[in-house]
Structure formats: structure tokens, C-alpha cells
Scaffold this motif. Structure first.
Motif, short mmCIF file in Angstrom:
data_model
loop_
_atom_site.label_atom_id
_atom_site.label_comp_id
_atom_site.label_asym_id
_atom_site.label_seq_id
_atom_site.Cartn_x
_atom_site.Cartn_y
_atom_site.Cartn_z
N LEU A 2 -13.42 3.00 -12.06
CA LEU A 2 -12.46 3.85 -12.77
C LEU A 2 -11.69 2.96 -13.74
O LEU A 2 -11.08 1.97 -13.33
CB LEU A 2 -11.50 4.50 -11.76
CG LEU A 2 -10.37 5.35 -12.32
CD1 LEU A 2 -10.93 6.54 -13.11
CD2 LEU A 2 -9.47 5.83 -11.18
N LEU A 3 -11.75 3.29 -15.04
CA LEU A 3 -11.04 2.53 -16.06
C LEU A 3 -9.84 3.36 -16.51
O LEU A 3 -9.98 4.50 -16.96
CB LEU A 3 -11.94 2.24 -17.26
CG LEU A 3 -11.25 1.61 -18.47
CD1 LEU A 3 -10.65 0.25 -18.11
CD2 LEU A 3 -12.24 1.47 -19.62
N LEU A 4 -8.64 2.77 -16.39
CA LEU A 4 -7.40 3.41 -16.81
C LEU A 4 -6.76 2.54 -17.88
O LEU A 4 -6.27 1.45 -17.60
CB LEU A 4 -6.45 3.57 -15.62
CG LEU A 4 -6.99 4.38 -14.44
CD1 LEU A 4 -6.07 4.23 -13.24
CD2 LEU A 4 -7.14 5.82 -14.84
N LEU A 36 -6.98 -1.24 -14.35
CA LEU A 36 -5.80 -0.67 -15.01
C LEU A 36 -5.36 -1.62 -16.11
O LEU A 36 -5.07 -2.79 -15.86
CB LEU A 36 -4.65 -0.50 -14.00
CG LEU A 36 -3.29 -0.12 -14.57
CD1 LEU A 36 -3.32 1.29 -15.16
CD2 LEU A 36 -2.22 -0.23 -13.50
N VAL A 37 -5.31 -1.11 -17.34
CA VAL A 37 -4.79 -1.88 -18.46
C VAL A 37 -3.38 -1.37 -18.70
O VAL A 37 -3.18 -0.18 -18.94
CB VAL A 37 -5.65 -1.69 -19.73
CG1 VAL A 37 -5.05 -2.44 -20.90
CG2 VAL A 37 -7.08 -2.13 -19.46
N ALA A 48 -1.44 -2.02 -8.59
CA ALA A 48 -2.41 -3.12 -8.50
C ALA A 48 -2.18 -4.00 -7.28
O ALA A 48 -1.06 -4.38 -6.98
CB ALA A 48 -2.36 -3.96 -9.77
N GLU A 49 -3.26 -4.34 -6.62
CA GLU A 49 -3.21 -5.33 -5.55
C GLU A 49 -3.47 -6.72 -6.11
O GLU A 49 -2.98 -7.71 -5.59
CB GLU A 49 -4.25 -4.99 -4.48
CG GLU A 49 -3.96 -3.70 -3.76
CD GLU A 49 -5.08 -3.29 -2.81
OE1 GLU A 49 -6.00 -4.10 -2.57
OE2 GLU A 49 -5.03 -2.16 -2.32
N ASP A 50 -4.27 -6.77 -7.17
CA ASP A 50 -4.69 -8.02 -7.79
C ASP A 50 -4.48 -7.88 -9.29
O ASP A 50 -4.75 -6.83 -9.86
CB ASP A 50 -6.18 -8.23 -7.47
CG ASP A 50 -6.64 -9.64 -7.74
OD1 ASP A 50 -6.08 -10.55 -7.12
OD2 ASP A 50 -7.56 -9.81 -8.56
#
Length: 188
Positions: A2-4, A36-37, A48-50
Motif C-alpha cells: 500500500l503506497l500512501l 507512507l510518504v 510508522a513503526e520504521d
């Protein structure tokens, strides 16, 4: 996968908070890789975890999100993360550059009869862990509603702090402003 790409950038605060919570709940425990960007610190911390920081198209820092966002590894990553106040060792007496975000600083107003504002913090020989105080000249004051942004010119360059409350520029003496870094600062 999934790209966000900046998915929350055009949303009002309430909708943004609702969607962040919904997305976090939907992704929790799922085996879906998500990229996620974002340029928003709070979005990264919420989702985000990383985290990988990209500067000039290269990864400059990678690791657990809280570690990456709260402990910049160098001046470039510090600036990207909003640690706009960089105090060199010559100014602080510490072995490394001290990086501080504007909200982790405090504007102190020295009385006109105080010859050196460093006296407030115990002088130049203060022990490790004490708050560095830097003397400067107040250059700009901008009321932001619940806080006031103050830019102070010092021998380390321009430093910025957020002063609680709505302070008018006319209420602050231009030549007696000092800058102190507070909690949330990091040696780099």
C-alpha cells in the motif's frame, strides 16, 4: 503493498485525526507492507513503526520511528526534522553541537542592568546537564495565537523560539533578549 503519498495533506484537522486513527486501526496486525510518504512528524509517529529519512535522494537515517524523529544524527537530519536551532560546542561548552526545536526553547528577557545574561544560568562554567543560555538581539516577533515566534540573532546565527502566549513585539526589548535551550534538545 500500500503506497500512501501525503494522504492527509489537504484535510481539516478533525477529518485528518479521524482518518489517521482509522488507518492505524485498519493496518494493525495486517501483513500488508505500507509505504507512507509524509513531511508531517505527527503522521509519521501515528502510523510508522520504521522510518527512513531521505535527503537529496539518499537515505540519511533509518530505524524505529521515535528514535529517528527524536534523535537526529547530524545537522542535516536535525534541520529536516525541525531542529532549527543548532548551537556549536564553542557556545555551549558541550562536546557536540546541541540541536533544539523552537518549541523546546525559551525566550528570557534580561533586565537592562544585567551585564551578561549567562549569569542567569550560572555562568560559562556551568556543569553538564544545565541549560545553555545564549545572548542575542531580538530581530522578529510574530504572534501565532497561542504562542509567539521570536527570532534572535546570536553569535551562533539566528535562533528561533516559541514563547507561550500572544506577546506583542513592542513589549519585548530588542537588545536584551536571550535564548535558552530547554528539554527536548539533543547533542549531535
Amino acid at each position: 503493498m500500500l503506497l500512501l503519498d501525503e494522504p492527509f495533506s489537504g484535510l481539516d484537522a478533525t477529518t485528518r485525526a479521524d482518518l489517521l486513527a482509522d488507518l492505524r486501526a485498519a493496518l494493525s496486525g495486517q501483513p500488508t507492507a505500507t509505504l507512507l510518504v509524509t513531511h508531517d512528524r505527527q503522521e509519521a509517529l501515528a502510523l510508522a513503526e520504521d522510518t527512513a529519512l531521505l535527503i537529496g535522494g539518499r537515505i540519511r537515517r533509518h530505524g524505529p520511528t521515535a528514535e529517528v524523529l527524536d534523535h537526529p544524527s547530524d545537522a542535516g537530519t536535525a534541520r529536516l526534522l525541525g531542529y532549527t536551532n543548532l548551537l556549536p560546542p564553542a557556545l555551549t561548552g558541550r562536546p557536540h553541537t546541541l540541536a533544539a526545536r523552537p518549541e523546546h526553547t525559551q525566550l528570557l528577557l534580561a533586565p537592562p542592568d544585567l551585564p551578561d545574561a549567562r549569569d542567569i544560568a550560572g555562568g560559562p562554567d556551568r556543569r553538564a546537564g544545565e541549560v545553555p543560555v545564549v545572548t542575542g538581539t531580538l530581530r522578529r516577533v510574530v504572534a501565532l495565537g497561542i504562542a509567539t515566534r521570536a527570532d534572535v540573532d546570536t553569535s551562533a546565527g539566528r535562533l528561533t523560539c516559541l514563547h507561550p502566549g500572544d506577546v506583542l513585539a513592542g513589549e519585548l526589548p530588542r537588545s536584551a533578549a536571550t535564548f535558552a535551550s530547554g528539554s527536548g534538545t539533543h547533542d549531535r
